[in-house]
Design a protein around this motif. Structure first.
Motif, PDB file in Angstrom:
ATOM      1  N   ALA A  68     -22.802  46.379 -14.861  1.00  0.00           N
ATOM      2  CA  ALA A  68     -21.933  47.091 -15.474  1.00  0.00           C
ATOM      3  C   ALA A  68     -20.932  46.487 -15.733  1.00  0.00           C
ATOM      4  CB  ALA A  68     -21.696  48.436 -14.657  1.00  0.00           C
ATOM      5  N   MET A  69     -20.173  45.775 -14.833  1.00  0.00           N
ATOM      6  CA  MET A  69     -18.814  45.331 -15.111  1.00  0.00           C
ATOM      7  C   MET A  69     -18.911  44.227 -15.947  1.00  0.00           C
ATOM      8  SD  MET A  69     -17.400  47.672 -13.259  1.00  0.00           S
ATOM      9  CE  MET A  69     -15.921  47.009 -13.818  1.00  0.00           C
ATOM     10  N   LYS A  83     -28.914  47.900 -16.929  1.00  0.00           N
ATOM     11  CA  LYS A  83     -30.018  48.142 -15.859  1.00  0.00           C
ATOM     12  C   LYS A  83     -30.950  49.087 -16.382  1.00  0.00           C
ATOM     13  CE  LYS A  83     -27.262  46.239 -12.374  1.00  0.00           C
ATOM     14  NZ  LYS A  83     -25.977  46.671 -11.979  1.00  0.00           N
ATOM     15  N   ASN A 118     -30.560  40.357  -6.795  1.00  0.00           N
ATOM     16  CA  ASN A 118     -29.338  39.633  -6.656  1.00  0.00           C
ATOM     17  C   ASN A 118     -28.719  39.536  -5.068  1.00  0.00           C
ATOM     18  OD1 ASN A 118     -28.652  42.348  -5.638  1.00  0.00           O
ATOM     19  ND2 ASN A 118     -27.565  42.902  -7.191  1.00  0.00           N
ATOM     20  N   TYR A 119     -27.326  39.604  -4.864  1.00  0.00           N
ATOM     21  CA  TYR A 119     -26.927  39.163  -3.686  1.00  0.00           C
ATOM     22  C   TYR A 119     -27.291  40.268  -2.802  1.00  0.00           C
ATOM     23  CZ  TYR A 119     -23.621  43.040  -5.045  1.00  0.00           C
ATOM     24  OH  TYR A 119     -23.343  44.184  -5.322  1.00  0.00           O
ATOM     25  N   ASP A 121     -20.481  37.989 -17.529  1.00  0.00           N
ATOM     26  CA  ASP A 121     -20.304  38.925 -16.310  1.00  0.00           C
ATOM     27  C   ASP A 121     -19.151  38.818 -15.462  1.00  0.00           C
ATOM     28  OD1 ASP A 121     -21.300  40.792 -14.571  1.00  0.00           O
ATOM     29  OD2 ASP A 121     -23.225  39.641 -13.947  1.00  0.00           O
ATOM     30  N   TRP A 176     -18.749  38.342 -12.164  1.00  0.00           N
ATOM     31  CA  TRP A 176     -18.828  37.654 -11.104  1.00  0.00           C
ATOM     32  C   TRP A 176     -20.100  37.182 -10.746  1.00  0.00           C
ATOM     33  CZ3 TRP A 176     -14.043  36.699  -8.192  1.00  0.00           C
ATOM     34  CH2 TRP A 176     -14.313  35.921  -7.193  1.00  0.00           C
ATOM     35  N   GLU A 206     -22.509  35.490  -8.217  1.00  0.00           N
ATOM     36  CA  GLU A 206     -22.825  35.251  -6.786  1.00  0.00           C
ATOM     37  C   GLU A 206     -23.745  34.493  -6.502  1.00  0.00           C
ATOM     38  OE1 GLU A 206     -21.836  38.341  -4.126  1.00  0.00           O
ATOM     39  OE2 GLU A 206     -23.105  37.373  -2.407  1.00  0.00           O
ATOM     40  N   THR A 207     -25.303  34.952  -6.565  1.00  0.00           N
ATOM     41  CA  THR A 207     -26.449  33.975  -6.090  1.00  0.00           C
ATOM     42  C   THR A 207     -27.075  33.554  -7.606  1.00  0.00           C
ATOM     43  OG1 THR A 207     -27.795  35.822  -6.309  1.00  0.00           O
ATOM     44  CG2 THR A 207     -26.927  35.436  -4.267  1.00  0.00           C
ATOM     45  N   GLY A 208     -26.339  33.992  -8.719  1.00  0.00           N
ATOM     46  CA  GLY A 208     -26.666  33.657 -10.070  1.00  0.00           C
ATOM     47  C   GLY A 208     -28.209  34.504 -10.406  1.00  0.00           C
ATOM     48  N   GLY A 209     -28.789  35.355  -9.516  1.00  0.00           N
ATOM     49  CA  GLY A 209     -29.774  36.077  -9.710  1.00  0.00           C
ATOM     50  C   GLY A 209     -29.858  37.156 -10.906  1.00  0.00           C
ATOM     51  N   THR A 210     -28.803  37.624 -10.857  1.00  0.00           N
ATOM     52  CA  THR A 210     -28.553  38.615 -12.232  1.00  0.00           C
ATOM     53  C   THR A 210     -28.453  37.846 -13.384  1.00  0.00           C
ATOM     54  OG1 THR A 210     -27.095  40.110 -10.733  1.00  0.00           O
ATOM     55  CG2 THR A 210     -27.095  40.579 -13.037  1.00  0.00           C
TER      56      THR A 210
HETATM   57  O1  PRP Z   1     -25.008  36.598  -8.583  1.00  0.00           O
HETATM   58  P1  PRP Z   1     -25.781  37.904  -8.153  1.00  0.00           P
HETATM   59  O2  PRP Z   1     -25.962  37.608  -6.701  1.00  0.00           O
HETATM   60  O3  PRP Z   1     -26.918  38.101  -8.917  1.00  0.00           O
HETATM   61  O4  PRP Z   1     -24.738  38.925  -8.312  1.00  0.00           O
HETATM   62  C1  PRP Z   1     -23.820  39.016  -9.396  1.00  0.00           C
HETATM   63  C2  PRP Z   1     -23.855  40.360  -9.660  1.00  0.00           C
HETATM   64  O5  PRP Z   1     -23.366  41.458  -8.799  1.00  0.00           O
HETATM   65  C3  PRP Z   1     -22.080  42.156  -9.503  1.00  0.00           C
HETATM   66  O6  PRP Z   1     -22.876  43.304 -10.044  1.00  0.00           O
HETATM   67  P2  PRP Z   1     -23.383  44.372  -9.229  1.00  0.00           P
HETATM   68  O7  PRP Z   1     -24.954  44.219  -9.251  1.00  0.00           O
HETATM   69  O8  PRP Z   1     -22.603  44.733  -8.057  1.00  0.00           O
HETATM   70  O9  PRP Z   1     -23.186  45.708 -10.223  1.00  0.00           O
HETATM   71  P3  PRP Z   1     -21.962  46.258 -11.015  1.00  0.00           P
HETATM   72  O10 PRP Z   1     -21.736  45.479 -12.106  1.00  0.00           O
HETATM   73  O11 PRP Z   1     -22.487  47.537 -11.378  1.00  0.00           O
HETATM   74  O12 PRP Z   1     -20.858  46.432 -10.142  1.00  0.00           O
HETATM   75  C4  PRP Z   1     -21.582  41.184 -10.388  1.00  0.00           C
HETATM   76  O13 PRP Z   1     -20.904  41.672 -11.528  1.00  0.00           O
HETATM   77  C5  PRP Z   1     -22.886  40.689 -11.138  1.00  0.00           C
HETATM   78  O14 PRP Z   1     -23.358  41.299 -12.050  1.00  0.00           O
END
Ligand code: PRP
Length: 205
Positions: free
Chosen positions: A64-65, A86, A101-102, A126, A128, A130-134
């Motif tokens: 979402a963010m 999603k 994801n993370y 996006d 942020w 983190e793992t890059g999975g999203t």
């Molecule tokens: O690199 P990854 O490990 O995949 O994580 C990164 C994702 O996690 C956070 O979103 P989140 O899934 O928490 O959802 P949100 O945007 O709804 O807060 C962030 O905004 C990325 O979309």
């Protein structure tokens, strides 16, 4: 544009909030940057400066963010915005992928089908990485429809094997600059600025 000092001195990163809710949640909340006009504007200016050499036809934001940053960058760049959602939200034909994801959970994300014509240059945004999975799921969705991933943009891209692969393959732009102390602290998922964090720092005025 006003001089913002050395390349890695991104003052607005100091107002990002630490997690207070435990490890089921992300380790920080960067959204405090969006609350404050000066911080949000400086963030966008920094990202857009680095995007000057990247050519793209549309910005796709990740639910979402990633919608916040992606839509703002699209508007400032005079291109359209494509939400990657999603699963279970879009009422039109979609393509979907699974991703992890993370959090360690497997989820699904969707993109409308068709979303663009083959060869369209898509900038993925996006909040942020983190793992890059999203981001991996989003890349697959874009490439399946024969889009070209023009680049990846986020406040931070943590360094790991998967994101190193992204940097080798696509232009990757982030407010957290590689080689900076912000990058090292983001990789370690612990910011020294958390020690001075107060919510008031982000208040709108
Ligand atoms: O690199 P990854 O490990 O995949 O994580 C990164 C994702 O996690 C956070 O979103 P989140 O899934 O928490 O959802 P949100 O945007 O709804 O807060 C962030 O905004 C990325 O979309």
């Amino acid at each position: 544009m006003t001089d913002k000092g050395p390349r890695d001195d991104r003052w607005y990163l100091n107002i990002m909030a630490p997690n207070t809710k435990g490890d089921k949640f992300a380790w920080l909340d960067p959204t405090s940057i969006y609350i404050n006009q000066r911080a949000f504007t400086d963030l966008l200016d920094d990202l857009l400066a680095d995007l000057e050499t990247v050519e793209f036809d549309v910005v796709a934001g990740l639910d979402a963010m990633g919608f916040v940053l992606g839509a703002a960058l699209a508007a400032r760049s005079n291109v359209g915005f494509l939400p990657i959602r999603k699963a279970g939200k879009l009422c039109v034909d979609t393509d979907s992928v699974s991703f992890g994801n993370y959090s360690g959970r497997t989820q699904e994300m969707e993109m409308r089908q068709p979303a663009f014509s083959p060869g369209t240059r898509v900038l993925l945004a996006d909040q942020w990485v983190e793992t890059g999975g999203t981001m991996d799921g989003a890349i697959r969705l874009v490439e399946r429809q024969e889009g070209i991933v023009a680049g990846i943009v986020a406040i931070a891209i943590e360094e790991n094997e998967r994101t190193n692969g992204y940097r080798a393959t696509y232009p990757c732009i982030s407010a957290v600059v590689q080689g900076s102390k912000w990058q090292a602290e983001s990789n370690a998922q612990s910011l020294s600025s958390f020690g001075n964090y107060r919510p008031e720092m982000a208040f709108p005025r």
